[in-house]
Design an enzyme around this catalytic site. Structure first.
Site, PDB file in Angstrom:
ATOM      1  N   CYS A  94      -8.912  -8.725   0.623  1.00 46.51           N
ATOM      2  CA  CYS A  94      -8.457 -10.106   0.738  1.00 46.51           C
ATOM      3  C   CYS A  94      -9.147 -10.841   1.871  1.00 46.51           C
ATOM      4  CB  CYS A  94      -6.935 -10.145   0.939  1.00 46.51           C
ATOM      5  SG  CYS A  94      -6.037  -9.440  -0.452  1.00 46.51           S
ATOM      6  N   GLN A 118       0.811  -1.220   0.000  1.00 48.55           N
ATOM      7  CA  GLN A 118       0.000   0.000   0.000  1.00 48.55           C
ATOM      8  C   GLN A 118       0.842   1.268   0.000  1.00 48.55           C
ATOM      9  OE1 GLN A 118      -3.057   0.218  -0.610  1.00 48.55           O
ATOM     10  NE2 GLN A 118      -3.910  -1.793  -0.155  1.00 48.55           N
ATOM     11  N   HIS A 136      -1.021  -3.452  -9.277  1.00 46.78           N
ATOM     12  CA  HIS A 136      -2.392  -2.956  -9.451  1.00 46.78           C
ATOM     13  C   HIS A 136      -2.807  -1.963  -8.367  1.00 46.78           C
ATOM     14  CE1 HIS A 136      -4.840  -5.366  -6.434  1.00 46.78           C
ATOM     15  NE2 HIS A 136      -3.658  -5.958  -6.353  1.00 46.78           N
TER      16      HIS A 136
END
Length: 385
Positions: free
Chosen positions: A326, A176, A198
């Site tokens: 997730c 992140q 991504h």
């Protein structure tokens, strides 16, 4: 009603220019590890991508390992650097992403002793408290660089400095952080670092693990000698090119992006407080804005029905998240917020809004109006029960 995407921490859409950079490599034949003329172009593109990643993140090109994404990169580091053939000792934090936390849990089930440091109410882990748990024979320490739910930035460099004096390698999950804040691998002093394309407008399906010279993770996969055997398998040239192109664009625009994101973050937080009242909006994280990611807003709405809030946000066209994508299939409260001691009335009604390179001020302003309405509707539905 035009939908507004504020879930870039889950995944950001691919940059059209990145897609164009990848296109020739989807269409060209040739395996970069073959020994004929068709392999030269792919091999050169792959090495250029590796050099770009190394330059932007200040790493050695020989330590750039391309993976299928952040999960594989984190798994390779934790399982590959822990010496799992013989149980040992690990130090970690309670705020790791599942890609790290579940790999550590696996090692614990296999007989490893695991020390988990505490986290403060504002989401910060004390690196000195972690370092105090290190001992002779500690195999690995892990500390996330920027927490994926709260956006709180951790002092990984301090931990790496103290761990280095004891010869303990430190791994950081920077999935992140890379593409959101400047990340300097050598300056951090860690043994390994994971990132994923991504998250910064690159393609899904490719990540990278950086390793310091002399650090050799044991492979998780077998069947080839690619990437010095550390991550065997035919290398996806187009994906590696896309990762490098997205990272290079971030590098060119980093100052403008981070400045604009910080303005938008503060603007959204103020608009929510103005619309709902200070008591109805509780921001997660330190008061110091530099200790939080510039494009992440994590707020709790005490007393609001979480299921109703999620439904109302979706009906009003605002894409957001209650936590890590997730772990989105779980009905349990976020383990990150539990570890922080977040009270029950905020535990399930805390929402993460996150921006990307294309997020505009107009979108943030409109999103604020819709979020306020969604919270009011959800609070009203709760009162009717």
């Amino acid at each position: 009603m035009r939908p507004i995407y504020l879930d870039h921490n889950a995944s950001s859409p691919i940059d059209p220019d990145v897609l164009e950079a990848m296109r020739p490599h989807w269409l060209a034949p040739g395996n970069p590890d073959s020994r004929h003329g068709f392999a030269r172009g792919p091999r050169r593109a792959l090495e250029e991508a590796r050099e770009t990643v190394a330059r932007v993140l200040n790493a050695d090109p020989s330590g750039v390992i391309f993976t299928s994404g952040g999960t594989e990169a984190n798994n390779l580091a934790v399982l590959g650097l822990s010496g799992r053939r013989r149980p040992g000792h690990l130090v970690t934090s309670p705020i790791e992403h599942p890609a790290v936390a579940e790999a550590v849990d696996l090692l614990e089930r296999e007989g490893f002793e695991v020390d988990r440091a505490a986290v403060s109410a504002d989401g910060r882990v004390d690196p000195d408290a972690m370092a105090d748990r290190l001992r002779p024979g500690t195999r690995l320490a892990t500390l996330i660089l920027a927490q994926n739910e709260t956006g709180v930035i951790q002092d990984v460099g301090r931990l790496a400095d103290r761990a280095g004096r004891l010869g303990v390698p430190v791994h950081t999950d920077a999935v992140q952080a890379v593409g959101r804040i400047p990340v300097d691998f050598k300056r951090l002093g860690v043994a390994s670092l994971a990132a994923s394309a991504h998250k910064f407008h690159g393609p899904v399906g490719v990540g990278v693990l950086l390793v310091r010279p002399g650090i050799e993770p044991e492979p998780l996969l077998f069947g080839g000698g690619q990437q010095k055997g550390r991550r065997p398998g035919t290398q996806a040239v187009a994906l590696a090119v896309g990762l490098a192109a997205a990272l290079e664009r971030w590098d060119r625009e980093r100052e403008e992006r981070t400045r604009r994101w910080a303005v938008l973050r503060d603007r959204l937080e103020r608009a929510l407080v103005d619309g709902l009242g200070r008591e109805a909006v509780v921001r997660t994280g330190p008061d110091d804005p530099s200790a939080r990611l510039p494009q992440t807003v994590h707020v709790g709405f005490p007393g609001v029905d979480p299921d109703g809030l999620l439904m109302q946000l979706d009906l009003l066209g605002v894409a957001a998240s209650f936590g890590s994508a997730c772990a989105s299939g779980s009905s349990r409260p976020s383990p990150i917020l539990v570890a922080m001691g977040v009270p029950g009335d905020r535990l399930r009604s805390s929402v993460r809004f996150s921006f990307g390179a294309t997020t505009t001020a107009a979108e943030v302003d409109e999103a604020a109006v819709r979020i306020v309405e969604a919270v009011r509707r959800a609070a009203g539905n709760l009162g009717q029960r």
